[in-house]
Design a protein around this motif. Structure first.
Motif, PDB file in Angstrom:
ATOM      1  N   PRO A 148       0.955  -1.624   0.047  1.00 54.39           N
ATOM      2  CA  PRO A 148       0.139  -0.087   0.267  1.00 54.39           C
ATOM      3  C   PRO A 148       1.109   1.454   0.297  1.00 54.39           C
ATOM      4  CG  PRO A 148      -0.189  -0.512   2.298  1.00 54.39           C
ATOM      5  CD  PRO A 148       1.028  -1.718   1.193  1.00 54.39           C
ATOM      6  N   TRP A 149       0.681   1.888  -0.411  1.00 49.71           N
ATOM      7  CA  TRP A 149       1.194   3.072  -0.470  1.00 49.71           C
ATOM      8  C   TRP A 149       0.101   4.303   0.203  1.00 49.71           C
ATOM      9  CZ3 TRP A 149      -0.921   0.642  -4.336  1.00 49.71           C
ATOM     10  CH2 TRP A 149      -2.123   1.017  -5.229  1.00 49.71           C
ATOM     11  N   ASP A 150      -1.489   3.831   0.995  1.00 52.40           N
ATOM     12  CA  ASP A 150      -1.191   5.510   0.687  1.00 52.40           C
ATOM     13  C   ASP A 150      -2.286   4.437   1.849  1.00 52.40           C
ATOM     14  OD1 ASP A 150      -3.540   4.711  -0.516  1.00 52.40           O
ATOM     15  OD2 ASP A 150      -3.632   6.876  -1.537  1.00 52.40           O
ATOM     16  N   ALA A 151      -3.188   5.328   3.284  1.00 50.60           N
ATOM     17  CA  ALA A 151      -3.986   4.430   3.828  1.00 50.60           C
ATOM     18  C   ALA A 151      -5.424   3.909   2.794  1.00 50.60           C
ATOM     19  CB  ALA A 151      -5.336   5.654   4.898  1.00 50.60           C
ATOM     20  N   ALA A 152      -6.320   4.708   1.667  1.00 53.80           N
ATOM     21  CA  ALA A 152      -7.032   3.658   1.196  1.00 53.80           C
ATOM     22  C   ALA A 152      -6.354   2.766   0.028  1.00 53.80           C
ATOM     23  CB  ALA A 152      -7.187   5.054   0.229  1.00 53.80           C
ATOM     24  N   SER A 153      -5.550   2.641  -0.555  1.00 51.85           N
ATOM     25  CA  SER A 153      -4.948   1.887  -0.826  1.00 51.85           C
ATOM     26  C   SER A 153      -5.069   0.062   0.027  1.00 51.85           C
ATOM     27  CB  SER A 153      -3.769   1.964  -1.667  1.00 51.85           C
ATOM     28  OG  SER A 153      -2.953   2.513  -0.946  1.00 51.85           O
ATOM     29  N   ALA A 161       3.008  -5.220   3.264  1.00 55.76           N
ATOM     30  CA  ALA A 161       4.752  -4.359   3.209  1.00 55.76           C
ATOM     31  C   ALA A 161       4.419  -3.192   2.330  1.00 55.76           C
ATOM     32  CB  ALA A 161       5.674  -5.472   2.922  1.00 55.76           C
ATOM     33  N   THR A 162       4.661  -2.463   2.625  1.00 60.37           N
ATOM     34  CA  THR A 162       4.789  -0.543   2.309  1.00 60.37           C
ATOM     35  C   THR A 162       6.258  -0.352   1.020  1.00 60.37           C
ATOM     36  OG1 THR A 162       6.559   0.467   3.479  1.00 60.37           O
ATOM     37  CG2 THR A 162       3.879   0.171   4.127  1.00 60.37           C
ATOM     38  N   PRO A 163       5.914   0.071  -0.110  1.00 55.91           N
ATOM     39  CA  PRO A 163       7.016   0.783  -0.576  1.00 55.91           C
ATOM     40  C   PRO A 163       7.443   1.521  -1.127  1.00 55.91           C
ATOM     41  CG  PRO A 163       4.704   0.574  -2.073  1.00 55.91           C
ATOM     42  CD  PRO A 163       4.980   0.398  -0.917  1.00 55.91           C
ATOM     43  N   SER A 164       8.799   2.021  -0.538  1.00 59.21           N
ATOM     44  CA  SER A 164       9.425   3.001  -0.171  1.00 59.21           C
ATOM     45  C   SER A 164       9.142   4.018  -1.853  1.00 59.21           C
ATOM     46  CB  SER A 164      10.845   3.410   0.077  1.00 59.21           C
ATOM     47  OG  SER A 164      11.428   2.695  -1.550  1.00 59.21           O
ATOM     48  N   ALA A 165       9.372   3.473  -3.104  1.00 61.60           N
ATOM     49  CA  ALA A 165       9.189   3.895  -3.871  1.00 61.60           C
ATOM     50  C   ALA A 165       7.738   4.320  -4.083  1.00 61.60           C
ATOM     51  CB  ALA A 165       9.098   3.397  -5.548  1.00 61.60           C
ATOM     52  N   VAL A 189      -4.591  -5.005  10.033  1.00 57.83           N
ATOM     53  CA  VAL A 189      -3.146  -6.393  10.173  1.00 57.83           C
ATOM     54  C   VAL A 189      -1.687  -5.884  10.311  1.00 57.83           C
ATOM     55  CG1 VAL A 189      -4.642  -7.255   7.975  1.00 57.83           C
ATOM     56  CG2 VAL A 189      -3.618  -5.642   7.984  1.00 57.83           C
ATOM     57  N   PRO A 190      -0.898  -6.580  10.171  1.00 55.38           N
ATOM     58  CA  PRO A 190       0.071  -5.666  10.693  1.00 55.38           C
ATOM     59  C   PRO A 190       1.059  -5.689   9.326  1.00 55.38           C
ATOM     60  CG  PRO A 190       0.057  -8.363  11.078  1.00 55.38           C
ATOM     61  CD  PRO A 190      -1.280  -7.950  10.751  1.00 55.38           C
ATOM     62  N   VAL A 191       1.799  -4.405   9.186  1.00 54.16           N
ATOM     63  CA  VAL A 191       2.218  -3.580   8.451  1.00 54.16           C
ATOM     64  C   VAL A 191       3.672  -3.507   8.427  1.00 54.16           C
ATOM     65  CG1 VAL A 191       2.330  -1.389   7.579  1.00 54.16           C
ATOM     66  CG2 VAL A 191      -0.329  -2.324   7.976  1.00 54.16           C
ATOM     67  N   SER A 192       4.276  -4.160   7.468  1.00 55.77           N
ATOM     68  CA  SER A 192       5.689  -4.043   7.602  1.00 55.77           C
ATOM     69  C   SER A 192       6.114  -2.474   6.856  1.00 55.77           C
ATOM     70  CB  SER A 192       6.926  -4.785   6.906  1.00 55.77           C
ATOM     71  OG  SER A 192       8.128  -4.504   7.548  1.00 55.77           O
ATOM     72  N   ALA A 193       6.822  -2.099   6.850  1.00 51.45           N
ATOM     73  CA  ALA A 193       7.889  -0.547   6.218  1.00 51.45           C
ATOM     74  C   ALA A 193       9.073  -0.708   5.337  1.00 51.45           C
ATOM     75  CB  ALA A 193       7.908   0.435   7.167  1.00 51.45           C
ATOM     76  N   ASP A 194       8.919   0.148   4.457  1.00 58.05           N
ATOM     77  CA  ASP A 194      10.535   0.001   3.610  1.00 58.05           C
ATOM     78  C   ASP A 194      10.975   1.103   4.271  1.00 58.05           C
ATOM     79  OD1 ASP A 194      12.289   0.118   1.693  1.00 58.05           O
ATOM     80  OD2 ASP A 194      11.077  -0.160   0.072  1.00 58.05           O
ATOM     81  N   ILE A 195      11.570   1.175   5.064  1.00 52.22           N
ATOM     82  CA  ILE A 195      12.440   2.780   4.879  1.00 52.22           C
ATOM     83  C   ILE A 195      14.164   2.678   4.377  1.00 52.22           C
ATOM     84  CG2 ILE A 195      11.322   3.107   7.636  1.00 52.22           C
ATOM     85  CD1 ILE A 195      13.586   1.848   9.143  1.00 52.22           C
ATOM     86  N   GLU A 196      13.587   2.069   3.463  1.00 51.59           N
ATOM     87  CA  GLU A 196      15.588   2.337   2.519  1.00 51.59           C
ATOM     88  C   GLU A 196      16.416   1.697   3.607  1.00 51.59           C
ATOM     89  OE1 GLU A 196      14.806   6.519  -0.295  1.00 51.59           O
ATOM     90  OE2 GLU A 196      12.952   6.386   1.078  1.00 51.59           O
ATOM     91  N   PHE A 245       5.710  -6.529  -4.415  1.00 54.95           N
ATOM     92  CA  PHE A 245       5.761  -6.642  -5.651  1.00 54.95           C
ATOM     93  C   PHE A 245       6.570  -4.879  -5.188  1.00 54.95           C
ATOM     94  CE2 PHE A 245       1.864  -8.640  -4.972  1.00 54.95           C
ATOM     95  CZ  PHE A 245       2.171  -9.686  -5.729  1.00 54.95           C
ATOM     96  N   GLY A 246       6.876  -4.772  -5.123  1.00 57.02           N
ATOM     97  CA  GLY A 246       7.917  -2.984  -4.924  1.00 57.02           C
ATOM     98  C   GLY A 246       6.395  -1.463  -5.083  1.00 57.02           C
ATOM     99  N   PRO A 247       7.059  -0.926  -6.189  1.00 53.99           N
ATOM    100  CA  PRO A 247       5.622  -0.045  -6.546  1.00 53.99           C
ATOM    101  C   PRO A 247       5.562  -0.036  -7.522  1.00 53.99           C
ATOM    102  CG  PRO A 247       7.729   0.579  -7.498  1.00 53.99           C
ATOM    103  CD  PRO A 247       8.404  -0.414  -6.207  1.00 53.99           C
ATOM    104  N   GLY A 248       5.470  -1.762  -7.713  1.00 53.87           N
ATOM    105  CA  GLY A 248       4.234  -2.033  -8.786  1.00 53.87           C
ATOM    106  C   GLY A 248       2.952  -2.047  -9.229  1.00 53.87           C
ATOM    107  N   LEU A 249       2.229  -2.002  -7.617  1.00 57.19           N
ATOM    108  CA  LEU A 249       0.429  -2.261  -7.572  1.00 57.19           C
ATOM    109  C   LEU A 249       0.109  -0.332  -7.463  1.00 57.19           C
ATOM    110  CD1 LEU A 249       0.570  -4.322  -5.135  1.00 57.19           C
ATOM    111  CD2 LEU A 249      -1.038  -4.573  -6.861  1.00 57.19           C
ATOM    112  N   GLN A 250       1.535   0.308  -7.327  1.00 60.34           N
ATOM    113  CA  GLN A 250       0.866   1.628  -7.289  1.00 60.34           C
ATOM    114  C   GLN A 250       0.851   2.379  -8.511  1.00 60.34           C
ATOM    115  OE1 GLN A 250       3.812   4.162  -7.510  1.00 60.34           O
ATOM    116  NE2 GLN A 250       2.076   5.746  -7.843  1.00 60.34           N
ATOM    117  N   ARG A 251       2.062   1.335  -9.325  1.00 64.67           N
ATOM    118  CA  ARG A 251       1.972   2.410 -10.827  1.00 64.67           C
ATOM    119  C   ARG A 251       0.627   2.113 -11.578  1.00 64.67           C
ATOM    120  NH1 ARG A 251       8.877   1.179 -10.444  1.00 64.67           N
ATOM    121  NH2 ARG A 251       9.419   3.162  -9.677  1.00 64.67           N
TER     122      ARG A 251
END
Length: 240
Positions: free
Chosen positions: A25-30, A43-47, A78-85, A219-225
């Motif tokens: 997810p890239w924001d709360a809505a997604s 698992a958030t993607p930093s990009a 649900v649990p969320v892991s964060a990409d912090i570069e 999926f990295g930023p693939g879903l956001q893109r």
């Protein structure tokens, strides 16, 4: 059981054809969309987060990234892991504190900065200090950037991944590792392996990657893109 314990358990005892699939997810809505679809963790993607905030990949200020992660964590159960570069230059103690404050159960930490691979011994020490500070409260996914920064040598990726596991990483993430390198990685690495693929069906499927040795799929930023491309098509149709 805490959310972190739930998240850690999701990585264990999985069948080879059933890796853990974590949409980004890239924001709360997604995040709500993915949670409502039934995914047990995210698992958030930093990009992707960077794009949602109007930044290029790698240019998001730490404060804005942690604030975005906190909004995502608040939006779902649900649990969320964060990409912090690569950690934004912060010490392990502060990284742990900020992740816990945001509500994350874990994180990705890259082993390159400024496009250059870090010394693996120094990175292992950094990860060990992070693990000590976290004291079991966070799931550490150690990214291995050999395939994007270091000449694509799978043996080199195995060496770095093994060092990070020895330092206490819960999972390793050889980003953009080709499918044919997975058997070698699986043979040389103890514990879970995170592999990324495309969400549009153009790359190997999660089940195929699981058969080759992947424990979890992102999926990295693939879903956001993909979402941005769909929105662009809608916008163009409205404007025409």
């Amino acid at each position: 059981m805490s959310k972190t314990e739930v998240f850690r358990a999701l990585h264990l005892g999985r069948a080879q054809d059933d890796p853990l699939v974590l949409p980004g997810p890239w924001d709360a809505a997604s995040a709500r969309v993915f949670a409502e679809a039934g995914f047990p963790a995210l698992a958030t993607p930093s990009a992707g987060v960077a794009a949602s905030l109007g930044y290029e990949d790698g240019a998001t200020p730490a404060d804005e990234m942690f604030a975005a992660v906190a909004r995502i964590c608040r939006a779902v159960d649900v649990p969320v892991s964060a990409d912090i570069e690569s950690g934004y230059g912060l010490a392990p103690k502060e990284l742990v504190e900020r992740l816990l404050q945001a509500g994350a159960v874990g994180c990705n930490l890259e082993d390159s900065a400024g496009g250059v691979l870090r010394d693996p011994h120094e990175q292992a020490e950094f990860l060990a200090e992070f693990r000590e500070e976290a004291a079991g409260r966070l799931f550490l996914n150690a990214r291995v950037d050999v395939f994007v920064r270091g000449g694509k040598d799978p043996e080199k990726a195995v060496e770095r991944a093994a060092a990070y596991v020895a330092a206490g990483a819960d999972c390793v993430y050889p980003i953009q590792a080709p499918a044919d390198a997975l058997p070698l990685l699986r043979a040389g690495v103890q514990g879970p392996i995170n592999i990324n693929t495309r969400p549009d069906g153009e790359g190997p499927s999660p089940a195929e990657l699981g058969e080759l040795g992947a424990t979890r799929i992102t999926f990295g930023p693939g879903l956001q893109r993909m979402a941005t491309a769909a929105l662009r098509d809608i916008a163009n149709s409205l404007a025409s």
